[in-house]
Motif scaffolding. Structure first.
Motif, PDB file in Angstrom:
ATOM      1  N   ASN A   1       0.829  -1.199   0.000  1.00 49.14           N
ATOM      2  CA  ASN A   1       0.000   0.000   0.000  1.00 49.14           C
ATOM      3  C   ASN A   1       0.862   1.248   0.000  1.00 49.14           C
ATOM      4  O   ASN A   1       2.004   1.229   0.467  1.00 49.14           O
ATOM      5  N   LEU A   2       0.301   2.313  -0.505  1.00 47.34           N
ATOM      6  CA  LEU A   2       0.976   3.596  -0.473  1.00 47.34           C
ATOM      7  C   LEU A   2       1.066   4.092   0.961  1.00 47.34           C
ATOM      8  O   LEU A   2       0.307   3.664   1.829  1.00 47.34           O
ATOM      9  N   SER A   3       1.954   5.027   1.205  1.00 46.24           N
ATOM     10  CA  SER A   3       2.005   5.683   2.509  1.00 46.24           C
ATOM     11  C   SER A   3       0.773   6.578   2.639  1.00 46.24           C
ATOM     12  O   SER A   3       0.120   6.908   1.643  1.00 46.24           O
ATOM     13  N   PRO A   4       0.428   6.987   3.853  1.00 41.11           N
ATOM     14  CA  PRO A   4      -0.702   7.914   4.002  1.00 41.11           C
ATOM     15  C   PRO A   4      -0.535   9.181   3.160  1.00 41.11           C
ATOM     16  O   PRO A   4      -1.503   9.672   2.579  1.00 41.11           O
ATOM     17  N   MET A   5       0.688   9.702   3.068  1.00 38.62           N
ATOM     18  CA  MET A   5       0.937  10.889   2.252  1.00 38.62           C
ATOM     19  C   MET A   5       0.546  10.642   0.801  1.00 38.62           C
ATOM     20  O   MET A   5      -0.196  11.417   0.193  1.00 38.62           O
ATOM     21  N   ALA A   6       1.046   9.555   0.220  1.00 38.10           N
ATOM     22  CA  ALA A   6       0.778   9.260  -1.189  1.00 38.10           C
ATOM     23  C   ALA A   6      -0.676   8.862  -1.425  1.00 38.10           C
ATOM     24  O   ALA A   6      -1.267   9.232  -2.449  1.00 38.10           O
ATOM     25  N   ASP A  65       3.352  16.544  -5.289  1.00 40.19           N
ATOM     26  CA  ASP A  65       4.226  17.411  -6.078  1.00 40.19           C
ATOM     27  C   ASP A  65       5.435  17.910  -5.304  1.00 40.19           C
ATOM     28  O   ASP A  65       6.475  18.194  -5.901  1.00 40.19           O
ATOM     29  N   ALA A  66       5.306  18.025  -3.984  1.00 44.27           N
ATOM     30  CA  ALA A  66       6.425  18.510  -3.164  1.00 44.27           C
ATOM     31  C   ALA A  66       6.173  18.142  -1.709  1.00 44.27           C
ATOM     32  O   ALA A  66       5.043  17.870  -1.312  1.00 44.27           O
ATOM     33  N   ALA A  67       7.245  18.145  -0.932  1.00 39.83           N
ATOM     34  CA  ALA A  67       7.137  17.912   0.506  1.00 39.83           C
ATOM     35  C   ALA A  67       7.973  18.964   1.223  1.00 39.83           C
ATOM     36  O   ALA A  67       9.092  19.271   0.819  1.00 39.83           O
ATOM     37  N   LEU A  68       7.392  19.523   2.266  1.00 37.87           N
ATOM     38  CA  LEU A  68       8.074  20.501   3.112  1.00 37.87           C
ATOM     39  C   LEU A  68       8.115  19.968   4.535  1.00 37.87           C
ATOM     40  O   LEU A  68       7.170  19.317   4.979  1.00 37.87           O
ATOM     41  N   THR A  69       9.184  20.272   5.245  1.00 29.62           N
ATOM     42  CA  THR A  69       9.220  19.939   6.663  1.00 29.62           C
ATOM     43  C   THR A  69       8.532  21.063   7.436  1.00 29.62           C
ATOM     44  O   THR A  69       8.352  22.173   6.925  1.00 29.62           O
ATOM     45  N   PHE A  70       8.165  20.772   8.674  1.00 27.87           N
ATOM     46  CA  PHE A  70       7.567  21.808   9.514  1.00 27.87           C
ATOM     47  C   PHE A  70       8.533  22.983   9.680  1.00 27.87           C
ATOM     48  O   PHE A  70       8.113  24.140   9.701  1.00 27.87           O
ATOM     49  N   LYS A  85      12.132  12.685  -0.718  1.00 26.93           N
ATOM     50  CA  LYS A  85      12.485  11.719  -1.761  1.00 26.93           C
ATOM     51  C   LYS A  85      11.246  10.968  -2.237  1.00 26.93           C
ATOM     52  O   LYS A  85      11.055  10.754  -3.428  1.00 26.93           O
ATOM     53  N   GLU A  86      10.375  10.581  -1.289  1.00 29.30           N
ATOM     54  CA  GLU A  86       9.148   9.883  -1.660  1.00 29.30           C
ATOM     55  C   GLU A  86       8.287  10.758  -2.573  1.00 29.30           C
ATOM     56  O   GLU A  86       7.737  10.275  -3.563  1.00 29.30           O
ATOM     57  N   SER A  87       8.194  12.051  -2.262  1.00 29.63           N
ATOM     58  CA  SER A  87       7.376  12.936  -3.107  1.00 29.63           C
ATOM     59  C   SER A  87       8.005  13.102  -4.485  1.00 29.63           C
ATOM     60  O   SER A  87       7.291  13.207  -5.487  1.00 29.63           O
ATOM     61  N   ASP A  88       9.328  13.105  -4.553  1.00 28.52           N
ATOM     62  CA  ASP A  88      10.014  13.192  -5.856  1.00 28.52           C
ATOM     63  C   ASP A  88       9.692  11.987  -6.735  1.00 28.52           C
ATOM     64  O   ASP A  88       9.659  12.097  -7.955  1.00 28.52           O
ATOM     65  N   ASP A 142      -9.404  16.230  -8.006  1.00 27.10           N
ATOM     66  CA  ASP A 142      -9.092  17.415  -8.807  1.00 27.10           C
ATOM     67  C   ASP A 142      -7.751  17.204  -9.506  1.00 27.10           C
ATOM     68  O   ASP A 142      -6.702  17.469  -8.931  1.00 27.10           O
ATOM     69  N   PRO A 143      -7.781  16.707 -10.755  1.00 21.34           N
ATOM     70  CA  PRO A 143      -6.532  16.414 -11.470  1.00 21.34           C
ATOM     71  C   PRO A 143      -5.610  17.622 -11.656  1.00 21.34           C
ATOM     72  O   PRO A 143      -4.426  17.458 -11.902  1.00 21.34           O
ATOM     73  N   THR A 144      -6.128  18.841 -11.505  1.00 20.03           N
ATOM     74  CA  THR A 144      -5.289  20.037 -11.663  1.00 20.03           C
ATOM     75  C   THR A 144      -4.616  20.447 -10.356  1.00 20.03           C
ATOM     76  O   THR A 144      -3.783  21.358 -10.348  1.00 20.03           O
ATOM     77  N   ALA A 145      -4.959  19.791  -9.254  1.00 23.42           N
ATOM     78  CA  ALA A 145      -4.417  20.162  -7.940  1.00 23.42           C
ATOM     79  C   ALA A 145      -2.918  19.921  -7.877  1.00 23.42           C
ATOM     80  O   ALA A 145      -2.393  18.965  -8.454  1.00 23.42           O
ATOM     81  N   LYS A 146      -2.248  20.785  -7.175  1.00 19.28           N
ATOM     82  CA  LYS A 146      -0.840  20.598  -6.824  1.00 19.28           C
ATOM     83  C   LYS A 146      -0.822  20.218  -5.342  1.00 19.28           C
ATOM     84  O   LYS A 146      -1.336  20.948  -4.496  1.00 19.28           O
ATOM     85  N   VAL A 147      -0.266  19.074  -5.037  1.00 15.93           N
ATOM     86  CA  VAL A 147      -0.290  18.548  -3.672  1.00 15.93           C
ATOM     87  C   VAL A 147       1.071  18.766  -3.021  1.00 15.93           C
ATOM     88  O   VAL A 147       2.099  18.339  -3.554  1.00 15.93           O
ATOM     89  N   VAL A 148       1.050  19.428  -1.868  1.00 12.85           N
ATOM     90  CA  VAL A 148       2.260  19.672  -1.091  1.00 12.85           C
ATOM     91  C   VAL A 148       2.046  19.052   0.287  1.00 12.85           C
ATOM     92  O   VAL A 148       1.133  19.442   1.009  1.00 12.85           O
TER      93      VAL A 148
END
Length: 189
Positions: free
Chosen positions: A56-61, A96-101, A87-90, A71-77
């Motif tokens: 299974n995918l991670s909860p994030m994915a 589309d991207a991952a940011l740390t707190f 790395k997983e988001s890459d 929404d196929p046009t959404a950008k997910v961060v």
């Protein structure tokens, strides 16, 4: 900052908990797939045991996939404590991207943004999914499947010790939650 909406990652954890519970029943011996650092470690150091990692995918994915299907046009961060999620988001077509707190806090400071506390309605139906980033949280969220031993292991040294023991042995009906970070995601790298 340009964000349109915020969705709690616990919704993705709910989705994954349900799917991992089904996969556990099918396979009998399963490890969680939420921690990308743990998954990478097993793939490199214990390739014979890779088959036991949840498919299974991670909860994030999983949540990213849901958002993109809605929404196929959404950008997910994704925003969270984990640097391995970058790395997983890459490698994901759903995030589309991952940011740390810390990165988000720095961005707020650079933009002069001070956020007042606001109550956020939970996206997750059950509070158990909110426990995912704590040691033992995945086990609690999948506890409805009975008849399996459940083991939570955090810290790469502890993960290595367990996988060294079971590499050549049949481990039986067990679900193992593993996190590369000591104290799991909440404690961070």
């Amino acid at each position: 900052l340009g964000f349109f909406s915020v969705v709690e990652a616990a919704l993705g954890a709910d989705m994954v908990a349900f799917k991992e519970a089904q996969e556990l029943v099918e396979k009998g011996f399963l490890t969680s797939s939420c921690c990308p650092a743990f998954v990478s470690y097993i793939e490199k150091s214990f390739p014979a045991l890779k088959q036991h990692i949840s498919h299974n995918l991670s909860p994030m994915a999983e949540l990213g996939r849901y958002i993109k299907e809605t929404d196929p046009t959404a950008k997910v961060v994704f925003i969270g404590p984990c640097i391995a999620k970058k790395k997983e988001s890459d490698e994901s077509s759903f995030v589309d991207a991952a940011l740390t707190f810390d990165e988000l806090a720095d961005w707020f400071a650079a933009e002069g943004i001070v956020l007042p506390y606001e109550h956020v309605d939970p996206a997750s139906e059950g509070a158990l999914a909110r426990l995912y980033p704590a040691t033992g949280g995945v086990l609690k969220a999948t506890a409805k499947v009975q008849g399996y031993r459940r083991i939570a292991i955090d810290g790469i040294d502890n993960c290595r010790a367990v996988f060294t023991e079971i590499e050549n042995d049949e481990f039986g009906k067990v679900f193992i939650e593993m996190s590369a970070c000591e104290g799991s995601c909440v404690n961070g790298p």
